[in-house]
Design a protein around this motif. Sequence first.
Motif, PDB file in Angstrom:
ATOM      1  N   GLY A   1       0.819  -1.205   0.000  1.00  0.00           N
ATOM      2  CA  GLY A   1       0.000   0.000   0.000  1.00  0.00           C
ATOM      3  C   GLY A   1       0.856   1.259   0.000  1.00  0.00           C
ATOM      4  O   GLY A   1       1.908   1.312   0.635  1.00  0.00           O
ATOM      5  N   ASN A   2       0.390   2.263  -0.751  1.00  0.00           N
ATOM      6  CA  ASN A   2       1.031   3.583  -0.792  1.00  0.00           C
ATOM      7  C   ASN A   2      -0.012   4.614  -0.389  1.00  0.00           C
ATOM      8  O   ASN A   2      -1.103   4.651  -0.980  1.00  0.00           O
ATOM      9  N   TYR A   3       0.325   5.450   0.578  1.00  0.00           N
ATOM     10  CA  TYR A   3      -0.627   6.430   1.079  1.00  0.00           C
ATOM     11  C   TYR A   3       0.012   7.810   1.133  1.00  0.00           C
ATOM     12  O   TYR A   3       1.178   7.954   1.501  1.00  0.00           O
ATOM     13  N   ASP A   4      -0.795   8.827   0.772  1.00  0.00           N
ATOM     14  CA  ASP A   4      -0.409  10.219   0.956  1.00  0.00           C
ATOM     15  C   ASP A   4      -1.167  10.755   2.161  1.00  0.00           C
ATOM     16  O   ASP A   4      -2.393  10.603   2.249  1.00  0.00           O
ATOM     17  N   TYR A   5      -0.434  11.363   3.087  1.00  0.00           N
ATOM     18  CA  TYR A   5      -1.007  11.999   4.270  1.00  0.00           C
ATOM     19  C   TYR A   5      -0.798  13.496   4.104  1.00  0.00           C
ATOM     20  O   TYR A   5       0.309  13.945   3.798  1.00  0.00           O
ATOM     21  N   TYR A   6      -1.859  14.285   4.314  1.00  0.00           N
ATOM     22  CA  TYR A   6      -1.841  15.708   3.988  1.00  0.00           C
ATOM     23  C   TYR A   6      -1.661  16.597   5.217  1.00  0.00           C
ATOM     24  O   TYR A   6      -2.097  16.263   6.311  1.00  0.00           O
ATOM     25  N   ASP A   7      -1.009  17.739   4.969  1.00  0.00           N
ATOM     26  CA  ASP A   7      -0.762  18.768   5.985  1.00  0.00           C
ATOM     27  C   ASP A   7       0.013  18.196   7.179  1.00  0.00           C
ATOM     28  O   ASP A   7      -0.300  18.468   8.336  1.00  0.00           O
ATOM     29  N   VAL A   8       1.030  17.419   6.876  1.00  0.00           N
ATOM     30  CA  VAL A   8       1.875  16.783   7.900  1.00  0.00           C
ATOM     31  C   VAL A   8       3.068  17.696   8.181  1.00  0.00           C
ATOM     32  O   VAL A   8       3.780  18.086   7.256  1.00  0.00           O
ATOM     33  N   PRO A   9       3.298  18.059   9.433  1.00  0.00           N
ATOM     34  CA  PRO A   9       4.463  18.891   9.753  1.00  0.00           C
ATOM     35  C   PRO A   9       5.773  18.150   9.470  1.00  0.00           C
ATOM     36  O   PRO A   9       5.841  16.922   9.564  1.00  0.00           O
TER      37      PRO A   9
ATOM     38  N   ARG B   1       0.403   6.780  14.929  1.00  0.00           N
ATOM     39  CA  ARG B   1      -0.893   7.288  15.404  1.00  0.00           C
ATOM     40  C   ARG B   1      -1.054   8.766  15.066  1.00  0.00           C
ATOM     41  O   ARG B   1      -2.132   9.201  14.638  1.00  0.00           O
ATOM     42  N   GLN B   2       0.001   9.551  15.225  1.00  0.00           N
ATOM     43  CA  GLN B   2      -0.065  10.979  14.906  1.00  0.00           C
ATOM     44  C   GLN B   2      -0.270  11.190  13.399  1.00  0.00           C
ATOM     45  O   GLN B   2      -1.004  12.080  12.988  1.00  0.00           O
ATOM     46  N   ILE B   3       0.367  10.382  12.602  1.00  0.00           N
ATOM     47  CA  ILE B   3       0.237  10.527  11.151  1.00  0.00           C
ATOM     48  C   ILE B   3      -1.149  10.101  10.693  1.00  0.00           C
ATOM     49  O   ILE B   3      -1.768  10.767   9.848  1.00  0.00           O
ATOM     50  N   ARG B   4      -1.677   9.033  11.245  1.00  0.00           N
ATOM     51  CA  ARG B   4      -3.015   8.564  10.851  1.00  0.00           C
ATOM     52  C   ARG B   4      -4.104   9.566  11.211  1.00  0.00           C
ATOM     53  O   ARG B   4      -5.217   9.481  10.691  1.00  0.00           O
ATOM     54  N   ALA B   5      -3.816  10.530  12.073  1.00  0.00           N
ATOM     55  CA  ALA B   5      -4.793  11.557  12.430  1.00  0.00           C
ATOM     56  C   ALA B   5      -4.994  12.565  11.292  1.00  0.00           C
ATOM     57  O   ALA B   5      -5.962  13.330  11.308  1.00  0.00           O
ATOM     58  N   HIS B   6      -4.108  12.569  10.299  1.00  0.00           N
ATOM     59  CA  HIS B   6      -4.219  13.482   9.160  1.00  0.00           C
ATOM     60  C   HIS B   6      -5.084  12.868   8.060  1.00  0.00           C
ATOM     61  O   HIS B   6      -5.203  11.649   7.965  1.00  0.00           O
TER      62      HIS B   6
ATOM     63  N   PHE C   1       8.408  17.831  11.158  1.00  0.00           N
ATOM     64  CA  PHE C   1       9.002  17.054  12.255  1.00  0.00           C
ATOM     65  C   PHE C   1       8.489  15.613  12.259  1.00  0.00           C
ATOM     66  O   PHE C   1       9.212  14.699  12.659  1.00  0.00           O
ATOM     67  N   LEU C   2       7.256  15.380  11.780  1.00  0.00           N
ATOM     68  CA  LEU C   2       6.766  14.005  11.699  1.00  0.00           C
ATOM     69  C   LEU C   2       7.462  13.252  10.572  1.00  0.00           C
ATOM     70  O   LEU C   2       7.757  12.063  10.706  1.00  0.00           O
ATOM     71  N   TYR C   3       7.730  13.931   9.462  1.00  0.00           N
ATOM     72  CA  TYR C   3       8.510  13.295   8.389  1.00  0.00           C
ATOM     73  C   TYR C   3       9.895  12.921   8.907  1.00  0.00           C
ATOM     74  O   TYR C   3      10.373  11.812   8.682  1.00  0.00           O
TER      75      TYR C   3
ATOM     76  N   LEU D   1      13.689   7.741  11.262  1.00  0.00           N
ATOM     77  CA  LEU D   1      14.347   6.977  12.328  1.00  0.00           C
ATOM     78  C   LEU D   1      13.898   5.517  12.253  1.00  0.00           C
ATOM     79  O   LEU D   1      12.847   5.211  11.692  1.00  0.00           O
ATOM     80  N   PRO D   2      14.676   4.608  12.834  1.00  0.00           N
ATOM     81  CA  PRO D   2      14.272   3.186  12.817  1.00  0.00           C
ATOM     82  C   PRO D   2      12.907   2.962  13.475  1.00  0.00           C
ATOM     83  O   PRO D   2      12.586   3.593  14.478  1.00  0.00           O
ATOM     84  N   HIS D   3      12.134   2.090  12.882  1.00  0.00           N
ATOM     85  CA  HIS D   3      10.810   1.685  13.364  1.00  0.00           C
ATOM     86  C   HIS D   3       9.891   2.889  13.627  1.00  0.00           C
ATOM     87  O   HIS D   3       9.356   3.057  14.716  1.00  0.00           O
ATOM     88  N   PRO D   4       9.697   3.712  12.601  1.00  0.00           N
ATOM     89  CA  PRO D   4       8.965   4.971  12.793  1.00  0.00           C
ATOM     90  C   PRO D   4       7.477   4.796  13.064  1.00  0.00           C
ATOM     91  O   PRO D   4       6.897   5.583  13.809  1.00  0.00           O
ATOM     92  N   TRP D   5       6.853   3.794  12.480  1.00  0.00           N
ATOM     93  CA  TRP D   5       5.398   3.673  12.609  1.00  0.00           C
ATOM     94  C   TRP D   5       4.999   3.413  14.053  1.00  0.00           C
ATOM     95  O   TRP D   5       3.956   3.859  14.505  1.00  0.00           O
ATOM     96  N   ARG D   6       5.848   2.720  14.798  1.00  0.00           N
ATOM     97  CA  ARG D   6       5.580   2.494  16.228  1.00  0.00           C
ATOM     98  C   ARG D   6       5.584   3.820  16.985  1.00  0.00           C
ATOM     99  O   ARG D   6       4.829   4.001  17.938  1.00  0.00           O
TER     100      ARG D   6
END
Length: 69
Positions: A31-39, A57-62, A41-43, A48-53
Motif C-alpha cells: 500500500g502507498n498512502y499520501d497523508y496531507y498537511d503533515v508537519p 498514530r499521529q500521522i493517521r490523524a491526518h 518534524f513528523l517526516y 528513524l528506525p521503526h517509525p510507525w511504532r
Amino acid sequence: MHMVPVVSDNVACVGYDRATRTLRVKFHSGGNYDYYDVPVFLYEAMLLPHPWRRVGRQIRAHLYRRVAA
C-alpha cells in the motif's frame, strides 16, 4: 517525490513534499498512502528506525488517501 528507505517492520520507504506538506508512506504490504498537511518534524521522525511504532498514530490523524504504486 524522492522516497527514502527506512528500517521498519511495516514501512518500506517515505517521501515528503515540503511545498504541500504531503507525506507519502509505502508499506511493505504494497500500500502507498499520501497523508496531507503533515508537519516536517513528523517526516523527520519517520526517517528513524521503526517509525510507525513511534508516530504512526499521529500521522493517521491526518487526512489521507491511497495512491497508485
